[in-house]
Design a protein around this motif. Structure first.
Motif, PDB file in Angstrom:
ATOM      1  N   ARG A 155     112.793 -28.603  53.258  1.00  0.00           N
ATOM      2  CA  ARG A 155     113.880 -29.204  53.415  1.00  0.00           C
ATOM      3  C   ARG A 155     113.830 -30.947  53.903  1.00  0.00           C
ATOM      4  O   ARG A 155     114.430 -31.673  53.615  1.00  0.00           O
ATOM      5  CB  ARG A 155     114.632 -28.669  54.434  1.00  0.00           C
ATOM      6  N   TRP A 156     112.562 -31.158  54.584  1.00  0.00           N
ATOM      7  CA  TRP A 156     112.537 -32.476  55.179  1.00  0.00           C
ATOM      8  C   TRP A 156     112.296 -33.305  54.008  1.00  0.00           C
ATOM      9  O   TRP A 156     112.606 -34.586  53.938  1.00  0.00           O
ATOM     10  CB  TRP A 156     111.387 -32.310  56.016  1.00  0.00           C
ATOM     11  N   LEU A 166     115.340 -34.609  52.544  1.00  0.00           N
ATOM     12  CA  LEU A 166     116.197 -35.477  53.418  1.00  0.00           C
ATOM     13  C   LEU A 166     115.269 -36.818  53.421  1.00  0.00           C
ATOM     14  O   LEU A 166     116.103 -37.838  53.419  1.00  0.00           O
ATOM     15  CB  LEU A 166     115.926 -34.826  54.993  1.00  0.00           C
TER      16      LEU A 166
END
Length: 185
Positions: free
Chosen positions: A61-62, A65
């Protein structure tokens, strides 16, 4: 992005090749062309990284982002440059489309953007319309007016990095790639 592995790798190759061509265009003698080519190289390489098939590499997920942050900064830079140079507005739309794509993947990486049975979300639909129109417009611009009229400059009159058709071909390729990424979302 989602979908089959082979088309995903073709999309990666297309975006990376466009990124390399844009990177080579940064050698232009014209400052504005160098800056534009640099923005387009970032977009090409970023699209290549985001298009790696999830069957091969599923980013955490990072990472999505981080993509959103990088392209958000690129969008702000392009919007600032668009004050004096309208072509940068397209770069801003492209960067914002990348932010949107990364945000969707960060929220629902396995859910194909949450489209489900409700159809295509409004933002995705608007971006699909924009990039479809852009690809058609850019494709028509690749038709050399000088070749149709029977005249024009000689190929040796300008450096490779200053050739407008190379920049147009890169932009067309990335527009097609963006359409593919939005359809796969």
């Amino acid at each position: 992005m989602h979908g089959a592995v082979a088309p995903g790798w073709l999309l990666v190759a297309l975006c990376a090749a466009a990124g390399v061509a844009c990177l080579l265009r940064t050698r232009s003698a014209v400052e504005e062309q160098r800056r534009t080519a640099g923005d387009e190289a970032l977009m090409g390489f970023g699209m290549a990284a985001m298009a790696v098939p999830t069957a091969v590499l599923a980013p955490p997920r990072w990472a999505w982002l981080a993509y959103a942050a990088v392209f958000g900064a690129a969008a702000l830079r392009a919007l600032w440059a668009a004050r004096t140079s309208p072509p940068h507005l397209h770069h801003a739309v492209g960067a914002l489309a990348m932010v949107y794509t990364a945000a969707v993947m960060a929220v629902a990486p396995g859910a194909h953007g949450g489209h489900g049975s409700s159809g295509v979300p409004l933002v995705t639909g608007a971006l699909l319309l924009y990039f479809t129109a852009y690809v058609l417009w850019a494709g028509v611009r690749l038709i050399p007016v000088a070749a149709v009229a029977g005249g024009g400059r000689s190929a040796g009159a300008m450096g490779w990095s200053d050739r407008p058709e190379v920049a147009r071909a890169c932009r067309l390729s990335m527009g097609i790639a963006m359409l593919a990424m939005l359809l796969a979302l």
